[in-house]
Design an enzyme around this catalytic site. Structure first.
Site, PDB file in Angstrom:
ATOM      1  N   GLU A  94     -40.376  19.811 -20.328  1.00 53.80           N
ATOM      2  CA  GLU A  94     -39.089  19.420 -20.922  1.00 53.80           C
ATOM      3  C   GLU A  94     -38.717  17.976 -20.615  1.00 53.80           C
ATOM      4  OE1 GLU A  94     -39.617  22.254 -19.307  1.00 53.80           O
ATOM      5  OE2 GLU A  94     -38.920  23.923 -20.554  1.00 53.80           O
ATOM      6  N   PHE A 127     -30.725  35.840 -15.295  1.00 57.01           N
ATOM      7  CA  PHE A 127     -32.071  35.260 -15.339  1.00 57.01           C
ATOM      8  C   PHE A 127     -32.036  33.937 -16.102  1.00 57.01           C
ATOM      9  CE2 PHE A 127     -36.222  34.869 -17.554  1.00 57.01           C
ATOM     10  CZ  PHE A 127     -36.981  34.593 -16.437  1.00 57.01           C
ATOM     11  N   GLN A 128     -32.597  32.915 -15.523  1.00 60.45           N
ATOM     12  CA  GLN A 128     -32.619  31.565 -16.089  1.00 60.45           C
ATOM     13  C   GLN A 128     -31.215  31.045 -16.394  1.00 60.45           C
ATOM     14  OE1 GLN A 128     -35.666  31.479 -19.235  1.00 60.45           O
ATOM     15  NE2 GLN A 128     -37.183  30.956 -17.670  1.00 60.45           N
ATOM     16  N   LYS A 174     -26.767  32.201 -25.816  1.00 57.06           N
ATOM     17  CA  LYS A 174     -27.636  32.915 -26.762  1.00 57.06           C
ATOM     18  C   LYS A 174     -26.864  33.809 -27.720  1.00 57.06           C
ATOM     19  CE  LYS A 174     -32.000  35.418 -26.903  1.00 57.06           C
ATOM     20  NZ  LYS A 174     -33.072  36.066 -26.135  1.00 57.06           N
ATOM     21  N   MET A 192     -46.168  -1.202  -6.353  1.00 56.59           N
ATOM     22  CA  MET A 192     -44.915  -1.893  -6.039  1.00 56.59           C
ATOM     23  C   MET A 192     -44.444  -1.548  -4.628  1.00 56.59           C
ATOM     24  SD  MET A 192     -42.843  -4.128  -7.045  1.00 56.59           S
ATOM     25  CE  MET A 192     -42.522  -4.421  -8.790  1.00 56.59           C
TER      26      MET A 192
END
Lengths: 165, 562
Positions: free
Chosen positions: B48, B110-111, B160, B471
């Site tokens: 993502e 969940f999630q 949802k 760096m």
């Protein structure tokens, strides 16, 4: 930097800011989050709906030098749901305190002191009395300090509401 | 129609032609609608974070709003780095995330994660949609807020059950946001004062920032500079605005800025800030920055003005609109003769040109950048990751126009380059999308090689491999007694085999001839490529203004050899 035109003095001042903000779930967290993320102080914050509108008014008391205060006002204005930010100069401000004392105190004394701070005894039970007072923040702080000798059981302050003169 | 269809219809209404994303449980209703439509393409990234960076690369290189879709919980939290990156660099994005059903919110489902609680400090604005009737309005507001004023990412979280519900879709209502009115038009009296100050200045300097890219006003700035004979310097985010061959342009300023540019900022008596924000990597020690100068600061975001330095002439407004006003005023004004000032800067440039000491034995890391510039020049859009290679790309690539350089400036996100270059490739099929990267950064989103193969995004990754996190290694050498704590990357994949395993083409080059051949072949192949260049591993990025020092206190080539 050259600073002929204007400059920011570093003196720390207290500033009352009122914010008119859309009523949405996140408005308060946006404002509080802004203050914590950028390291600004919140000395007091009150919030209540504005009559007959979709907006709420928040009164915030903060401290900082002029650059910080000016950034706070601009950063608040930048938040999408904020309609108006007022950086108050000349305000009437009020703070309320509720204090609980044991009933064993000299109630007459307490009543007299409370009255000097525009307060009074609000409630009496078998073992406690509750006193409230509404006045400027500085005077309320003073009142609380004076009342220490009566050993308050609990102290609750409202935070400041303010209105421009 | 369903809430999910309203989401895809909103994207269609906004003219979106590509969405980057990754499906999951809470966003499945929307993905079902994506499957059923062909108004826009969906590109499946393999993480993502990469979906957001790809949308950023697309937005930065095209000027359009980038769109990404992710699921709830880990899908969203993976996207957060991208949101923060876009927020710091003011990139217009709309990022849609699924959320658990409203009936589950708050129960540690969940999630489930408090997505808008997390995205609040790293977005311009965010929404949790509570009602199906809000979808059209919120989507329209999201695009409006992302792309107007100072642009930025807007996050929309949709539970949802809302995407499953049925409702009436009406996208025709205009955006009505009484609390959001960015200031476009400048204050005329302020501009007049500023113009008078410019006409009286002896050493005025245009300090051009990323806002000039966002406001699409490169032409106006070039014209103003030409008309008034006022020299210009650019920040990292503004590279390309002036054009590398513009004789009024004196380079990038800042920690790794060109000597002439930093000296210009040090010497100027009137700093004209055009959409720049006085970042600490630009100013060096703040109380010494442009110490002799009065400041004109033009910005669309009032919070940028007086945030770090005191401004004598603050102007809030759209930069393009303001510059048009400045050009109009300038055409009727007389300016000082700034040729001595320009000559002084030329002297600085001749004294300390931006350079590196080339070698016949090894490839210096700057060389491939110069070479890509020579071979591809205007035809390439250059993305970078973060580190030494990023600074060298900014210093040495001959950028001829804005939106030709896509880099993570504010947040400094390693792993940005490859996915951003995918967005560039998708948005600019007629250009060559080059990702200049390092052996550290490239592994931070290496899975995106799969996306490039699947979605036919011919990104050419040029890895300047010095077997270091270069760096950090440079700082350790300079400031930490050369104690190379966790920066030596001895363990390395076989990059050539790695990219070939994904289905791309790989090259490992050790000589300049091999590099030329590899780059030419990669351009011809038109598929994802990885050119690993073994470079001189001890090269430092110079000039360098050490932390806490003023811009005129630069460490230059030769200073570090002793």
């Amino acid at each position: 930097m050259h600073s002929d035109n204007h400059y920011y003095d570093k003196e720390i001042t207290r500033q009352v800011i009122s914010v008119v903000v859309l009523n949405e779930n996140n408005a308060l967290s946006r404002i509080v989050g802004l203050f914590s993320a950028r390291g600004y102080n919140i000395d007091s914050l009150t919030v209540a709906p504005v009559e007959g509108s979709d907006y709420s008014r928040m009164t915030i008391v903060t401290t900082g030098d002029k650059r910080v205060i000016s950034q706070i006002v601009k950063q608040l204005n930048k938040l999408i749901p904020i309609l108006k930010v007022n950086e108050h100069k000349d305000v009437i401000e009020k703070d309320t305190v509720l204090m609980k004392f044991s009933i064993d105190n000299n109630l007459a004394d307490i009543d007299v002191i409370a009255k000097t701070y525009h307060g009074s005894i609000q409630d009496v039970t078998d073992d406690a009395i509750i006193v409230s007072a509404t006045d400027s923040a500085a005077r309320i702080a003073n009142f609380i300090s004076v009342m220490q000798k009566y050993k308050p059981l609990e102290i609750v302050r409202s935070g400041i509401v303010a209105i421009e003169r | 129609m369903t809430g999910a269809k309203m989401v895809t219809e909103s994207l269609h209404e906004e003219g979106v032609d590509v969405v980057f994303g990754y499906p999951g449980g809470a966003i499945m209703n929307v993905y079902d609608e994506i499957y059923k439509q062909d108004n826009f393409q969906h590109i499946l990234t393999r993480h993502e974070q990469a979906a957001i960076h790809a949308a950023e690369g697309y937005a930065k290189s095209t000027g359009k709003v980038g769109v990404a879709i992710v699921t709830s919980g880990p899908g969203f939290t993976n996207a957060v780095t991208g949101l923060a990156d876009a927020y710091m660099d003011s990139i217009p994005l709309v990022v849609i995330s699924g959320q658990v059903p409203t009936t589950i919110i708050g129960t540690d489902g969940f999630q489930e994660i408090d997505a808008i609680g997390i995205s609040r400090p790293c977005t311009k604005h965010n929404y949790l949609i509570n009602h199906i009737d809000d979808i059209a309005r919120v989507m329209k507001e999201a695009f409006h807020i992302a792309s107007t004023g100072r642009p930025g990412p807007v996050h929309v979280d949709i539970p949802k059950d809302i995407t499953a519900q049925m409702g009436i879709f009406d996208y025709s209502k205009p955006v009505d946001l009484p609390t959001y009115k960015p200031t476009v038009n400048y204050n005329k009296r302020q501009l007049k004062k500023a113009m008078e100050a410019i006409s009286k200045a002896k050493k005025p300097l245009l300090y051009v920032g990323g806002g000039a890219v966002l406001a699409n006003c490169s032409e106006e700035i070039r014209e103003f500079s030409k008309l008034t004979n006022i020299p210009a310097v650019e920040t990292l985010m503004a590279r390309g605005v002036m054009g590398h061959d513009n004789k009024m342009f004196f380079g990038m300023l800042g920690m790794h800025g060109e000597y002439a540019a930093n000296m210009a900022a040090h010497e100027t008596d009137l700093l004209i800030s055009l959409g720049a924000r006085f970042d600490d990597r630009v100013t060096g020690r703040l109380d010494q920055f442009a110490k002799k100068a009065k400041v004109i600061h033009i910005d669309i975001d009032p919070t940028s003005i007086d945030k770090l330095v005191d401004t004598n002439y603050p102007i809030v407004g759209d930069l393009k609109v303001t510059l048009k006003g400045m050009l109009e005023a300038a055409s009727e004004m007389k300016f000082n003769d700034y040729s001595n000032w320009n000559d002084l800067l030329l002297e600085y440039r001749e004294k300390q040109p931006l350079r590196f000491i080339d070698s016949t034995e090894t490839i210096k890391p700057q060389w491939p950048i110069v070479r890509i510039g020579e071979l591809l020049g205007d035809k390439a859009i250059v993305s970078t990751d973060v580190g030494q290679h990023q600074m060298w790309a900014a210093q040495f690539y001959p950028f001829s126009r804005p939106r030709q350089f896509v880099t993570s400036g504010g947040l400094g996100t390693m792993g940005f380059g490859l996915p951003a270059a995918m967005g560039v490739a998708r948005g600019n099929p007629d250009k060559i999308s080059i990702n200049i990267t390092g052996d550290g950064s490239i592994l931070m989103n290496i899975q995106e090689l799969m996306t490039c193969v699947e979605s036919k995004l011919p990104v050419i990754n040029v890895i300047l491999n010095n077997n270091y996190l270069g760096m950090v290694r440079q700082w350790q050498t300079m400031f930490y007694g050369n104690r190379l704590s966790e920066t030596v990357l001895d363990a390395q994949p076989n990059f050539q085999m790695l990219v070939e395993a994904f289905g791309g083409v790989g090259y490992k080059v050790k000589t300049k001839e091999e590099f030329d051949a590899a780059l030419k072949d990669a351009v011809k192949q038109k598929k994802v490529a990885m050119i690993e260049v073994i470079v001189d591993r001890n090269e430092d990025v110079l000039p360098m203004v050490p932390n806490g020092h003023a811009l005129n206190e630069m460490t230059l080539i030769g200073d570090t050899d002793a």
